[in-house]
Design a protein around this motif. Structure first.
Motif, mmCIF file in Angstrom:
data_model
loop_
_atom_site.group_PDB
_atom_site.id
_atom_site.type_symbol
_atom_site.label_atom_id
_atom_site.label_comp_id
_atom_site.label_asym_id
_atom_site.label_seq_id
_atom_site.Cartn_x
_atom_site.Cartn_y
_atom_site.Cartn_z
ATOM 1 N N VAL A 71 0.795 -1.065 -0.101
ATOM 2 C CA VAL A 71 -0.013 -0.068 0.051
ATOM 3 C C VAL A 71 0.934 1.219 0.073
ATOM 4 O O VAL A 71 0.450 2.203 -0.664
ATOM 5 C CB VAL A 71 -0.797 0.031 1.391
ATOM 6 C CG1 VAL A 71 -1.622 1.323 1.289
ATOM 7 C CG2 VAL A 71 -2.058 -1.044 1.240
ATOM 8 N N SER A 72 1.932 1.278 0.758
ATOM 9 C CA SER A 72 2.803 2.559 0.719
ATOM 10 C C SER A 72 3.599 2.879 -0.508
ATOM 11 O O SER A 72 3.829 3.916 -0.736
ATOM 12 C CB SER A 72 3.871 2.206 1.895
ATOM 13 O OG SER A 72 4.728 1.183 1.850
ATOM 14 N N LEU A 73 3.867 1.808 -1.237
ATOM 15 C CA LEU A 73 4.686 2.103 -2.498
ATOM 16 C C LEU A 73 3.881 2.656 -3.636
ATOM 17 O O LEU A 73 4.493 3.846 -3.928
ATOM 18 C CB LEU A 73 5.294 0.717 -2.994
ATOM 19 C CG LEU A 73 6.231 0.924 -4.426
ATOM 20 C CD1 LEU A 73 7.125 1.686 -4.087
ATOM 21 C CD2 LEU A 73 6.278 -0.581 -4.518
ATOM 22 N N PRO A 74 2.756 2.138 -3.709
ATOM 23 C CA PRO A 74 1.728 3.090 -4.702
ATOM 24 C C PRO A 74 1.547 4.661 -4.268
ATOM 25 O O PRO A 74 1.558 5.713 -4.910
ATOM 26 C CB PRO A 74 0.434 2.531 -5.052
ATOM 27 C CG PRO A 74 1.061 0.823 -4.572
ATOM 28 C CD PRO A 74 2.131 1.094 -3.535
ATOM 29 N N GLY A 75 1.400 4.581 -3.051
ATOM 30 C CA GLY A 75 1.204 6.340 -2.405
ATOM 31 C C GLY A 75 2.505 6.988 -2.680
ATOM 32 O O GLY A 75 2.287 8.068 -2.862
ATOM 33 N N LEU A 76 3.384 6.330 -2.289
ATOM 34 C CA LEU A 76 4.770 7.171 -2.920
ATOM 35 C C LEU A 76 4.901 7.503 -3.878
ATOM 36 O O LEU A 76 5.453 8.715 -4.456
ATOM 37 C CB LEU A 76 6.148 6.064 -2.119
ATOM 38 C CG LEU A 76 7.341 7.061 -2.266
ATOM 39 C CD1 LEU A 76 7.335 8.399 -1.263
ATOM 40 C CD2 LEU A 76 8.380 6.081 -1.713
ATOM 41 N N MET A 77 4.617 6.848 -4.957
ATOM 42 C CA MET A 77 4.796 6.967 -6.342
ATOM 43 C C MET A 77 3.734 8.009 -6.678
ATOM 44 O O MET A 77 3.975 9.018 -7.486
ATOM 45 C CB MET A 77 4.479 5.665 -7.184
ATOM 46 C CG MET A 77 5.539 4.661 -6.992
ATOM 47 S SD MET A 77 7.224 5.191 -7.405
ATOM 48 C CE MET A 77 6.751 5.371 -9.469
ATOM 49 N N PHE A 78 2.633 8.071 -6.058
ATOM 50 C CA PHE A 78 1.521 9.233 -6.455
ATOM 51 C C PHE A 78 2.056 10.474 -5.904
ATOM 52 O O PHE A 78 2.082 11.292 -6.694
ATOM 53 C CB PHE A 78 0.087 8.696 -5.646
ATOM 54 C CG PHE A 78 -0.851 9.607 -5.967
ATOM 55 C CD1 PHE A 78 -1.534 9.753 -7.117
ATOM 56 C CD2 PHE A 78 -1.187 10.465 -5.071
ATOM 57 C CE1 PHE A 78 -2.375 10.703 -7.339
ATOM 58 C CE2 PHE A 78 -2.225 11.354 -5.053
ATOM 59 C CZ PHE A 78 -2.743 11.810 -6.344
ATOM 60 N N VAL A 79 2.878 10.453 -4.892
ATOM 61 C CA VAL A 79 3.300 11.907 -4.279
ATOM 62 C C VAL A 79 4.371 12.280 -4.896
ATOM 63 O O VAL A 79 4.358 13.513 -5.487
ATOM 64 C CB VAL A 79 3.557 11.553 -2.942
ATOM 65 C CG1 VAL A 79 4.402 12.643 -2.461
ATOM 66 C CG2 VAL A 79 2.449 11.144 -1.961
ATOM 67 N N LEU A 80 5.142 11.282 -5.558
ATOM 68 C CA LEU A 80 6.264 11.649 -6.357
ATOM 69 C C LEU A 80 5.693 12.316 -7.771
ATOM 70 O O LEU A 80 6.244 13.361 -8.314
ATOM 71 C CB LEU A 80 7.255 10.715 -6.499
ATOM 72 C CG LEU A 80 8.038 10.155 -5.446
ATOM 73 C CD1 LEU A 80 8.947 8.882 -5.731
ATOM 74 C CD2 LEU A 80 8.996 11.562 -4.889
ATOM 75 N N GLY A 81 4.709 11.804 -8.177
ATOM 76 C CA GLY A 81 4.368 12.178 -9.391
ATOM 77 C C GLY A 81 3.488 13.575 -9.428
ATOM 78 O O GLY A 81 3.720 14.262 -10.379
ATOM 79 N N ILE A 82 2.829 13.893 -8.294
ATOM 80 C CA ILE A 82 2.213 15.260 -8.109
ATOM 81 C C ILE A 82 3.206 16.107 -7.984
ATOM 82 O O ILE A 82 3.247 17.382 -8.644
ATOM 83 C CB ILE A 82 1.207 15.060 -6.852
ATOM 84 C CG1 ILE A 82 0.334 14.139 -7.005
ATOM 85 C CG2 ILE A 82 0.913 16.520 -6.474
ATOM 86 C CD1 ILE A 82 -0.703 14.082 -5.826
#
Length: 217
Positions: free
Chosen positions: A6-17
């Motif tokens: 769960v934390s890995l996709p969230g981290l990828m999302f924050v970096l994309g923003i």
């Protein structure tokens, strides 16, 4: 295991923003390009002022040498005495005679050394046969055998420096000429050792007797 997924996709999302936001700001020229940013940073940094080098103080001027006063030279003039015409003038004295140079003594003539005379022969005290390693007995003449000639004789023999017989003569004859001649022929073939004087061989004189005797059969 579920927390990591769960934390890995969230981290990828924050970096994309964040990346999209930086791209938007870059497009709107709110953030200057890297070249301008480097220029601005360079312009804002003040350059250090160069330090002024301390100038060396000039050396004090050297004192000027004072001129040395030269002493005034005084010329001495010898005044010749005034001779009146009435006063007699003495003639100059005659020149003194110079002493004659003594002639150099002549060197004394060198006395010539007298020519060295060759030393005389040495007289041997013993018979010549004693000093002769090579000697032959005289041959008895055949005619003297047939005639029965016998006798004693003495020869005077002179040796040269090489030990050879140079001269042989009859001093006391045997009474028969054939016997005397046979002895002289034999002695001239002898080789002898000459005596020495100061380490050098010299001539010698010796006497040599011979006895001719017929032996019966």
């Amino acid at each position: 295991m579920k927390r990591n997924s769960v934390s890995l996709p969230g981290l990828m999302f924050v970096l994309g923003i964040h990346g999209a936001l930086l791209y938007f700001l870059f497009k709107q020229e709110l953030i200057p390009p890297p070249e301008q940013l480097a220029t601005l940073l360079v312009n804002f940094i003040p350059s250090p002022k160069p330090k002024e080098e301390a100038k060396p103080e000039p050396p004090p001027p050297a004192p000027k040498p004072q001129p040395v006063k030269k002493p005034q030279s005084r010329q001495l003039v010898a005044e010749a005495p005034v001779i009146s015409k009435s006063e007699p003038v003495a003639p100059p004295p005659p020149p003194l005679p110079q002493p004659e140079a003594e002639p150099e003594p002549k060197p004394a003539p060198i006395a010539e050394a007298p020519p060295q005379m060759s030393p005389g022969p040495v007289t041997l005290s013993a018979e010549l046969s004693v000093a002769c390693p090579e000697l032959n007995a005289p041959a008895y003449p055949a005619l003297s055998r047939r005639l029965g000639e016998e006798g004693k004789l003495v020869l005077r023999v002179e040796l040269d420096e090489s030990g050879r017989v140079k001269v042989a003569q009859v001093v006391d004859s045997s009474g028969f000429k054939r016997l005397d001649e046979a002895a002289m022929v034999a002695v001239k073939t002898w080789r002898c050792n000459p005596p020495q004087r100061n380490g050098q061989p010299v001539r010698a004189i010796a006497l040599q007797p011979f006895n001719f005797v017929l032996q019966g059969d």
